[in-house]
Scaffold this motif. Structure first.
Motif, PDB file in Angstrom:
ATOM      1  N   LEU A   3      47.166  25.790  19.985  1.00  0.00           N
ATOM      2  CA  LEU A   3      46.043  25.605  20.883  1.00  0.00           C
ATOM      3  C   LEU A   3      45.824  24.121  21.146  1.00  0.00           C
ATOM      4  N   LEU A   5      43.582  21.867  21.290  1.00  0.00           N
ATOM      5  CA  LEU A   5      42.222  21.470  20.930  1.00  0.00           C
ATOM      6  C   LEU A   5      42.181  19.997  20.558  1.00  0.00           C
ATOM      7  N   ASP A 316      38.746  25.349  30.264  1.00  0.00           N
ATOM      8  CA  ASP A 316      38.132  25.142  28.948  1.00  0.00           C
ATOM      9  C   ASP A 316      37.519  26.430  28.409  1.00  0.00           C
ATOM     10  N   ILE A 317      36.897  27.202  29.293  1.00  0.00           N
ATOM     11  CA  ILE A 317      36.296  28.463  28.868  1.00  0.00           C
ATOM     12  C   ILE A 317      37.367  29.402  28.328  1.00  0.00           C
ATOM     13  N   TRP A 318      38.498  29.445  29.014  1.00  0.00           N
ATOM     14  CA  TRP A 318      39.607  30.281  28.569  1.00  0.00           C
ATOM     15  C   TRP A 318      40.144  29.799  27.221  1.00  0.00           C
ATOM     16  N   LEU A 319      40.204  28.492  27.031  1.00  0.00           N
ATOM     17  CA  LEU A 319      40.693  27.929  25.780  1.00  0.00           C
ATOM     18  C   LEU A 319      39.825  28.359  24.609  1.00  0.00           C
ATOM     19  N   TRP A 320      38.507  28.172  24.761  1.00  0.00           N
ATOM     20  CA  TRP A 320      37.618  28.522  23.653  1.00  0.00           C
ATOM     21  C   TRP A 320      37.511  30.032  23.463  1.00  0.00           C
ATOM     22  N   SER A 321      37.707  30.792  24.519  1.00  0.00           N
ATOM     23  CA  SER A 321      37.753  32.248  24.382  1.00  0.00           C
ATOM     24  C   SER A 321      38.923  32.656  23.502  1.00  0.00           C
ATOM     25  N   GLN A 322      40.042  31.967  23.672  1.00  0.00           N
ATOM     26  CA  GLN A 322      41.213  32.239  22.842  1.00  0.00           C
ATOM     27  C   GLN A 322      40.924  31.910  21.371  1.00  0.00           C
ATOM     28  N   VAL A 323      40.275  30.769  21.142  1.00  0.00           N
ATOM     29  CA  VAL A 323      39.954  30.361  19.773  1.00  0.00           C
ATOM     30  C   VAL A 323      39.108  31.431  19.090  1.00  0.00           C
ATOM     31  N   ILE A 324      38.054  31.860  19.775  1.00  0.00           N
ATOM     32  CA  ILE A 324      37.151  32.866  19.206  1.00  0.00           C
ATOM     33  C   ILE A 324      37.885  34.182  18.980  1.00  0.00           C
TER      34      ILE A 324
END
Length: 376
Positions: A3, A5, A316-324
């Motif tokens: 990711l 990040l 960015d929203i997609w990135l953090w959605s993946q993290v969660i």
């Protein structure tokens, strides 16, 4: 982690140092709690403590190896599944090489010197722990005087700080047993000096008892924040090896405050505290299983998705959605692993120990999370 990040939040290396100090403290307490008073020569001491050694090693084996080995098999099966989708998680040659080193008992040395991310690279710290578990009980049996135990432990810490680590490359020192033993030995010293002993820093102890709970929480959160920030600030520089001393010192203070059991490691919120207690009880399963999701399934799945929706790659929203999402998936599998692998095998270990000692195990099930007052 694949990711993309910020580097300030993707590392958790100093958490390993903290864990080593905790482990040194808890395992020392656990072993000494049942160790008989020993006298005579080395052979007579070992003979008198033979039952304790058997119980100690059985508990460690049933606690650590089944979950680690079963997930190693799961990693390999998932790697074969990834191949079916056009991805790759290690060649057959690489799998064979890493499994051989796993079976050798020195996977962390292979991991360090191969300069490879490792198919199950997080296991390096597990092998440091296992080396420590093998050495510690013999040390505590052979050296039976408390002052000598403290002196020799401090000498071991000094060897790591002033001899082993300075003469080891920065890229290797992070993963080798002989360059990481200072954290574990610091935990040993902490228990020998301060474990249930109010004479350790009595004035400081009297002061900290009067600190308001909200200030305790702020202080411990600040300690954790500094511990997290330090390797981000100094990692990769010539100062990195020197910073291990500071990592260990902060972790030492943190564990000392925690073992005093005066609400230092608490958020004064029952829901938050219960969540962290729950997370702690599943931490080993989470540690073992998470890498295949973050570094194995994730790249393959995301590659397929972004082929059809390329705009998502920069969202960015997609990135953090993946993290969660990945965290929740790892947490789900850690829960399943805890319930259906870890707990049953730990209970089998308790039964095996009961057969050796002839005494009833302290608890019939392994349903409670560990604390500083429980056997790991």
């Amino acid at each position: 982690m694949p990711l993309n990040l910020p580097s300030s939040i993707i590392h958790g290396y100093t958490g390993v140092t903290l864990f080593f100090v905790i482990s040194g403290y808890v395992v020392t307490r656990s072993f000494l709690h049942e160790l008989p008073l020993l006298g005579g020569g080395i052979s007579s001491k070992l003979k008198a403590a033979s039952t304790n050694l058997k119980v100690f090693f059985l508990r460690r084996i049933y606690r650590i190896l089944p979950l680690a080995v079963i997930w190693l098999v799961i990693y390999y099966l998932i790697a074969q599944l990834i191949k079916q989708f056009g991805g790759e998680y290690g060649s057959d040659e690489r799998w064979t090489r890493e499994i051989i080193w796993f079976l050798s008992g020195f996977f962390n040395y292979f991991f360090a010197f191969s300069r490879s991310p490792g198919l199950f690279g997080q296991y390096w710290s597990l092998f440091v722990e296992m080396h420590f578990y093998f050495i510690l009980p013999f040390f505590l049996i052979i050296v039976s005087e408390r002052k000598k135990r403290i002196s020799y432990s401090l000498f071991g810490i000094a060897l790591v700080i002033f001899l082993f680590r300075p003469n080891t490359g920065v890229e290797y020192a992070a993963f080798l047993t002989h360059t990481q033993f200072d954290g574990l030995l610091a935990g040993v010293v902490l228990y020998l000096v301060a474990g249930n002993n109010d004479r350790f820093l009595p004035r400081a102890g009297a002061i900290v008892e009067r600190v308001p709970n909200w200030l305790k929480t702020c202080f411990t959160i600040s300690l954790l924040a500094v511990l997290w920030w330090l390797p981000y600030k100094f990692g990769g520089t010539s100062l990195q090896k020197d910073m291990y001393i500071l990592y260990c010192l902060i972790s030492f203070i943190f564990v000392w405050l925690a073992q005093k059991n005066q609400n230092w490691i608490s958020f004064q919120n029952s829901t938050i505290d219960r969540f962290f207690v729950y997370l702690g009880s599943r931490s080993y399963a989470l540690y073992v299983c998470h890498l295949i999701f973050f570094s194995g399934l994730y790249p393959t799945l995301m590659l397929k998705i972004t082929e059809y929706y390329p705009s998502l790659a920069s969202s960015d929203i997609w990135l953090w959605s993946q993290v969660i999402f990945l965290f929740l998936v790892a947490l789900l599998f850690s829960e399943l692993s805890y319930r259906f692998i870890e707990v049953p095998f730990v209970n089998l270990g308790k039964q095996a120990c009961k057969n050796i000692t002839g005494h009833k195990s302290q608890t019939s099930t392994y349903s409670k999370p560990q604390t500083f007052n429980e056997t790991p």
